[in-house]
Design an enzyme around this catalytic site. Structure first.
Site, PDB file in Angstrom:
ATOM      1  N   GLN A 168       0.819  -1.227   0.000  1.00 19.61           N
ATOM      2  CA  GLN A 168       0.000   0.000   0.000  1.00 19.61           C
ATOM      3  C   GLN A 168       0.843   1.262   0.000  1.00 19.61           C
ATOM      4  O   GLN A 168       0.359   2.330  -0.351  1.00 19.61           O
ATOM      5  CB  GLN A 168      -0.945   0.012   1.211  1.00 19.61           C
ATOM      6  N   HIS A 190      -1.119  -3.344  -8.956  1.00 16.82           N
ATOM      7  CA  HIS A 190      -2.453  -2.746  -9.155  1.00 16.82           C
ATOM      8  C   HIS A 190      -2.843  -1.720  -8.108  1.00 16.82           C
ATOM      9  O   HIS A 190      -3.863  -1.046  -8.246  1.00 16.82           O
ATOM     10  CB  HIS A 190      -3.526  -3.830  -9.287  1.00 16.82           C
ATOM     11  N   THR A 226       6.709 -19.428 -17.189  1.00 17.23           N
ATOM     12  CA  THR A 226       6.879 -18.363 -18.186  1.00 17.23           C
ATOM     13  C   THR A 226       6.340 -17.048 -17.634  1.00 17.23           C
ATOM     14  O   THR A 226       5.242 -16.997 -17.085  1.00 17.23           O
ATOM     15  CB  THR A 226       6.135 -18.738 -19.488  1.00 17.23           C
ATOM     16  N   CYS A 314     -12.884  -7.318   0.662  1.00 20.73           N
ATOM     17  CA  CYS A 314     -13.188  -8.729   0.878  1.00 20.73           C
ATOM     18  C   CYS A 314     -13.071  -9.455  -0.447  1.00 20.73           C
ATOM     19  O   CYS A 314     -13.203  -8.875  -1.503  1.00 20.73           O
ATOM     20  CB  CYS A 314     -14.587  -8.857   1.405  1.00 20.73           C
TER      21      CYS A 314
HETATM   22  N1  PLP Z   1      -0.741  -6.485   1.277  1.00 21.18           N
HETATM   23  C1  PLP Z   1      -1.532  -5.419   1.472  1.00 21.18           C
HETATM   24  C2  PLP Z   1      -1.179  -4.445   2.548  1.00 21.18           C
HETATM   25  C3  PLP Z   1      -2.681  -5.236   0.698  1.00 21.18           C
HETATM   26  O1  PLP Z   1      -3.455  -4.184   0.905  1.00 21.18           O
HETATM   27  C4  PLP Z   1      -2.971  -6.186  -0.317  1.00 21.18           C
HETATM   28  C5  PLP Z   1      -4.199  -6.060  -1.128  1.00 21.18           C
HETATM   29  O2  PLP Z   1      -5.207  -5.566  -0.685  1.00 21.18           O
HETATM   30  C6  PLP Z   1      -2.099  -7.269  -0.504  1.00 21.18           C
HETATM   31  C7  PLP Z   1      -0.999  -7.394   0.319  1.00 21.18           C
HETATM   32  C8  PLP Z   1      -2.349  -8.307  -1.546  1.00 21.18           C
HETATM   33  O3  PLP Z   1      -1.997  -7.820  -2.819  1.00 21.18           O
HETATM   34  P1  PLP Z   1      -2.604  -8.482  -4.140  1.00 21.18           P
HETATM   35  O4  PLP Z   1      -4.008  -7.959  -4.273  1.00 21.18           O
HETATM   36  O5  PLP Z   1      -1.712  -7.997  -5.231  1.00 21.18           O
HETATM   37  O6  PLP Z   1      -2.550  -9.949  -3.970  1.00 21.18           O
END
Ligand code: PLP
Length: 374
Positions: A168, A190, A226, A314
């Site tokens: 984050q 993302h 890959t 969620c």
């Molecule tokens: N770590 C944190 C602090 C997150 O907020 C998130 C996703 O919400 C993740 C890990 C997981 O990332 P991903 O959605 O790319 O699996």
């Protein structure tokens, strides 16, 4: 009807145009990065260019970047890839850390959401200390930023490794991995305008991990399979944009967040901002109105064309009460009445004003409904 307002960047951010363009170009090209011919070499170039861009985002060496299928995989890889060892994780970690280390000891946080360095110091002096500590750089629900350099100083004094989930934080605050001193760092594209389903685990120069996924020798033998060339190219392009624009974007988000929080707290009596006294990301506000269920607020806002989230995002369609707010000692009514509003690279003042207007209307309706039911 006015266009919808998106204020859920911590769940996922809109794809940046540069990332979309890089992905389209990569998808239009045939080539396996492991092939020796020209087609393969061209695909390899895209992967390695992206690796350099992602490495630069956190001040790491490109050969220390392992591309993964996202932040969840990076966290799992970090926690499993060092082999069996005693682990300690903060009580406010993302589920992808908590569930990857179910036996781990918890490092508590204070009411402001910041981990207790005293508790860590204390634990490290007692027998059978952990061999790995995992603390996130910034929390996904509250935006609270953790004192990672201090965690590293304490842990390294006892020869303990530190993993940091920076999913984050990336794109929102500056990250200098060597200066922080962390041994392993997780990233996800993302959350800052790259595509979904791609991330990275970045290793300090002195750390090596065991592959979880075995097969071909891709990613220097650390993750077989890959490479997802288009997604990696999009990740790299988003990282490059962030490197160029982060300061301006952060200044804009900070200004908007202040406007949002001031407006929301002024208009909604009884509302509270969680983590208000801690250092926080420029984009995240966790607001709570005890007595009005998060779902009521989120659905009411959705009907007004505004997308926010109820605490933790969620995956199964239902929202579990936040373990983060509970760990901070929030009351049950505060936990159940909390929402997360998260801004990002494309947010504008009108988004914030519409949120404040709609949230105060939703809360006023809920208060009137409960008064007439009483
Ligand atoms: N770590 C944190 C602090 C997150 O907020 C998130 C996703 O919400 C993740 C890990 C997981 O990332 P991903 O959605 O790319 O699996």
């Amino acid at each position: 009807m006015a266009p919808a307002v998106y204020l859920d960047y911590n769940a996922t951010a809109p794809l940046r145009p540069a990332a979309a363009a890089a992905m389209a170009a990569a998808m239009a090209h045939t080539g396996n990065p492991s092939s020796v011919h020209g087609f393969g070499r061209m695909a390899r170039r895209k992967v390695e260019d992206a690796r350099a861009e992602v490495a630069a985002l956190v001040g790491a060496r490109p050969d220390r970047v392992v591309f993964t299928g996202g932040g969840t995989e990076a966290n799992n890889m970090a926690l499993a890839g060092l082999g069996p060892r005693r682990r300690m994780v903060s009580a406010v970690e993302h589920d992808s850390v908590l569930k990857a280390a179910p036996e781990a000891e918890f490092l508590p946080v204070g009411a402001d959401g910041v981990i207790s360095l005293d508790a860590l110091r204390d634990r490290l002096q007692r027998p059978a200390p952990p061999a790995l500590v995992s603390v996130m750089l910034a929390n996904n629900e509250t935006g609270v930023v953790q004192p990672i350099a201090e965690v590293v100083a304490l842990a390294h004094a006892h020869r303990i490794l530190v993993h940091c989930d920076a999913v984050q934080a990336a794109g929102k605050i500056a990250i200098d991995m060597p200066a922080l001193g962390v041994d392993l760092m997780s990233l996800s594209a993302h959350k800052f305008g790259g595509p979904q389903g791609v991330g990275a685990l970045v290793l300090a120069d002195t750390v090596e991990i065991e592959a979880m996924q075995r097969g071909g020798g891709q990613e220097r033998g650390r993750r077989a399979g890959t490479e997802n060339v288009a997604a990696i190219a999009g990740f790299g392009a988003a990282a490059a944009v962030v490197a160029a624009r982060r300061q301006d974007e952060a200044a804009n988000m900070t200004r908007l967040r202040r406007r949002l929080e001031a407006g929301a707290l002024e208009r909604v009596a009884g509302a509270r901002l969680i983590g208000a006294d801690a250092p926080r990301l420029p984009n995240t506000s966790c607001l709570t109105l005890p007595g009005v269920a998060s779902e009521t607020q989120v659905i009411g806002l959705d009907l007004a064309g505004i997308a926010v989230s109820a605490g933790a995002a969620c995956s199964s369609g239902k929202v579990a009460p936040s373990h983060v707010l509970r760990a901070m000692g929030a009351s049950e009514a505060e936990v159940l009445g909390s929402i997360r509003v998260s801004l990002g690279w494309a947010s504008v003042a009108d988004d914030v004003d519409r949120f404040v207007e709609a949230w105060s209307a939703v809360c006023a309706r809920a208060a009137a409904a409960s008064a007439s039911a009483a």
